[in-house]
Design an enzyme around this catalytic site. Sequence first.
Site, PDB file in Angstrom:
ATOM      1  N   GLN A 223       0.825  -1.202   0.000  1.00 38.35           N
ATOM      2  CA  GLN A 223       0.000   0.000   0.000  1.00 38.35           C
ATOM      3  C   GLN A 223       0.867   1.263   0.000  1.00 38.35           C
ATOM      4  O   GLN A 223       0.339   2.364  -0.066  1.00 38.35           O
ATOM      5  CB  GLN A 223      -0.907   0.002   1.248  1.00 38.35           C
ATOM      6  CG  GLN A 223      -1.863  -1.182   1.302  1.00 38.35           C
ATOM      7  CD  GLN A 223      -2.721  -1.226   2.554  1.00 38.35           C
ATOM      8  OE1 GLN A 223      -2.939  -2.294   3.101  1.00 38.35           O
ATOM      9  NE2 GLN A 223      -3.234  -0.098   3.025  1.00 38.35           N
ATOM     10  N   ARG A 370      -8.330  -1.051   8.474  1.00 36.57           N
ATOM     11  CA  ARG A 370      -9.382  -0.123   8.056  1.00 36.57           C
ATOM     12  C   ARG A 370      -9.642   0.964   9.099  1.00 36.57           C
ATOM     13  O   ARG A 370     -10.784   1.227   9.477  1.00 36.57           O
ATOM     14  CB  ARG A 370     -10.664  -0.883   7.728  1.00 36.57           C
ATOM     15  CG  ARG A 370     -11.471  -0.120   6.677  1.00 36.57           C
ATOM     16  CD  ARG A 370     -12.569  -0.914   6.053  1.00 36.57           C
ATOM     17  NE  ARG A 370     -13.175  -0.094   5.011  1.00 36.57           N
ATOM     18  CZ  ARG A 370     -13.995  -0.530   4.088  1.00 36.57           C
ATOM     19  NH1 ARG A 370     -14.321  -1.788   4.052  1.00 36.57           N
ATOM     20  NH2 ARG A 370     -14.508   0.272   3.199  1.00 36.57           N
ATOM     21  N   CYS A 371      -8.581   1.537   9.582  1.00 37.21           N
ATOM     22  CA  CYS A 371      -8.747   2.678  10.498  1.00 37.21           C
ATOM     23  C   CYS A 371      -7.442   3.438  10.577  1.00 37.21           C
ATOM     24  O   CYS A 371      -6.401   2.932  10.198  1.00 37.21           O
ATOM     25  CB  CYS A 371      -9.150   2.221  11.887  1.00 37.21           C
ATOM     26  SG  CYS A 371      -7.809   1.567  12.876  1.00 37.21           S
ATOM     27  N   GLU A 741     -12.824   4.416   5.882  1.00 42.85           N
ATOM     28  CA  GLU A 741     -12.850   3.538   7.046  1.00 42.85           C
ATOM     29  C   GLU A 741     -13.980   3.811   8.017  1.00 42.85           C
ATOM     30  O   GLU A 741     -14.184   3.041   8.963  1.00 42.85           O
ATOM     31  CB  GLU A 741     -11.540   3.713   7.806  1.00 42.85           C
ATOM     32  CG  GLU A 741     -10.355   3.461   6.955  1.00 42.85           C
ATOM     33  CD  GLU A 741      -9.108   4.120   7.484  1.00 42.85           C
ATOM     34  OE1 GLU A 741      -8.042   3.803   6.993  1.00 42.85           O
ATOM     35  OE2 GLU A 741      -9.224   4.949   8.385  1.00 42.85           O
TER      36      GLU A 741
END
Length: 796
Positions: A223, A370-371, A741
């Site tokens: 990523q 996802r945060c 998110e």
Amino acid sequence: MSQAVDEIKIGGLGASRKRVEDSRFIRGKGNYTDDIVLPDMLHMEILRSPLAHARIKSIDASKAWDIPGVHLVLTGEMMATRNLAWMPTLSYDTQAVLATDKVRFQGQEVACVIADDPYIAKDACEAIVVDYEPLPVIVSPEQAVADGAPVIRDDKENQPDNVIYNWEVGDAAGTERAFAQADVVSKLKLHYPRSHPSPIECCGSIADFNRATSKLTVYMTTQAPHIIRAAVAMVAELPEHMIRIISPDIGGGFGNKVPVYPGYVCSILASILLERPVKWIEDKSGNLISTGFARDIYLDGEMALRKDGKILGVRMNCDADHGAFFSDAQPSKFKIGLLHSAFASYDIPVAHLTARGTYSNKAPGGVAYRCSFRVTEAMFFQERMVQAAADDLGMDQAAFRRMNFVRDDQFPHRTPFGFLTDSGQYAKCLDVGLKAIDYEEFRRQQQEARERGRLLGLGISTMTEPLGAGNSREYDILGIKMFDSAELKVHMTGKAIVRTGARGQGQGHETTWAQIVSHELGIPAEDVVVEEGDTDTAPFGMGTYASRSTPVAGAAVAMVARKIRAKARKLAAHLLEVSEEDIEWELGRFYVRSAPDRGVTIQECAIAAYSNMPDGMEPGLENTAYYDPPNLTWPFAVYIVTVEVDPETGVWDVLKMVAVDDCGVRINPMIVEGQIMGGLTEAYAMSNMQFITFDADGNCVGANYMDYLLPTAWETPGFELHSEVVTPCPHHPIGAKGIGECAAVGGPAAFVNAVMDALSGTGVRNIDMPLLPDRVWEAIKYQRDVSGAPPVRSED
Ligand code: CDP
């Protein structure tokens, strides 16, 4: 009369443009790491430890070397001779690449085999004989700090115990005073269990070292390609300009593909040694057992309350289990990420947080699944504590929240732990949600059902998320400041290419970045191609995680387009033979202020940049922008769920769920809705079916999809999404805030709060996630809390 182009028609801001990347994905034409085949390519497999904690007495790889087709067996000992047995982590710790002295978690990488094909490599791994001496195992912070606990990281100097850090933030004395004045003190203990991002595509890499050019090219599932390039330069001591990281299509990341994993390092070394491309593709169990764990944190919270409902102060104590290596990526100043963003939704005068991180015999954890760096835990604690406090006061859940929310006129608002939130309309979002769920009517039905023995519940959760790390004053990773970048080249025919330092993993960047260019320049989105993920071509950026793409890289796209527009204005003045000051802009076109019919389109400016520029002007129409955001962006959301719990079985069903998200200006409303639905689906899974736990010997339970359940369309409830509240971000060039998110962050508490609401009056105060039927049943039957990670039930 205006001759501006119609923004929605050209696919600009607010257009629900279909995702351009999907045309290759749905045809099976995506180009993922495992799709790439290079000439002469070899394959790598990893031998993993079966034990969670053991001393390595010896490794005998002779039989593996003898297998035809095997080219190389890498062990920790060999790595050590090249100073590569350990690597630095993004949190200033060290992590074993291949174990030398001990194994510290089940699934740890012990050796690698590189062979003609993956099957030979796998067989050869099985031929390696490792003699282990088992050691006592630690699987919780409590065990980690117990007297006589074995020191897991005895490889480190100055590490006499298993404590990684003790950290605190806030005002301890002021919080003490607030508690002294409280009418009621509400307390809650919670555990947020280990979970896993579980992207459909596992991690993998193909390293290709070319001795003739001295260039190392690595195709990999990352990523953050530029950070990897810097890390490879540092760890492998290769010159940075000779390293090219290409992150091709990625099948989901969710934080799993941020860290550097041993497999990447070993494939690179193997390629350098063998001078052939080496491919490593992780299998699903390898992914679930060894990479990218998230959460695993215990919270002890207290809230000081006035009896009219005003929150006076909050105290939080957190124990975070980081596994064997402290390797999660996070802004370096904050030991536990942004956990102290907790209570950002509420106007709380004072708060104090203490946090302790410990090692355990589990795979490294704590990734930002996802945060933004632990925000999921922060918001979960916030909303569970708020519900408990309202219950303790006997107040209505919605009224209690409304009373304590940050008001619209309080922005920018300083949170109790020192962040500055930017904008929001929190009460309005709540009102939209309550209306959508028909709050009063549900409460009436709930009462009626209760009288007939049926358990209905309603859960509210709100979340304020810090998205877009960072600003370079406060946020860095390994000293590299957190900003991002965009490069825009407008070709002579008015078509364009944008490259950013972000790297999407399915979020739709190829669609939405083009929309930002359309909004700024009036070039149709279909005339703009987006490229990310190749460090030889993309400008330097910090990558995509923590929903930072829109807040930072998206802002850079807008800013670079504005630079292009500034140059195009000069070209327009030249073409129209007036001075620049006499030129006006409307979407897609410059015109003469005194004669609006006299104008030139952006496309006409583009061709002039290559064919008819004024004297002294540099030809071409391209530029780069690096964007250092002044602040994070702070989206807000309200999620409300109604459920029915079956008291006989503990099974609970969602009756209705509404989501009210305010992420500022929506670039592409359809993509935003997709992001919210995906996040809510994950939130639902975390709250009721997913857990990765460990038995007393440190065996990971949940290393396959029979045990670690992914929600399918069958069990996932429907979601009703609301977009009527839009509070533009005051400092983002197009007013957008992140969204990727939010629903995964705020959603879990809504589901848990709903089940707890259904059980109100039974004496049950908390059931820790996941709310599996047996746990809910146990709570109802014995009228007691069910805490901690789910116990592993034996066969009998
Ligand atoms: O960093 P990441 O891409 O995961 O998250 P994000 O910046 O929140 O964006 C997720 C997707 O939603 C991207 O395609 C964005 O461009 C899009 N988005 C949008 O259309 N409008 C917003 N206000 C925020 C995001």
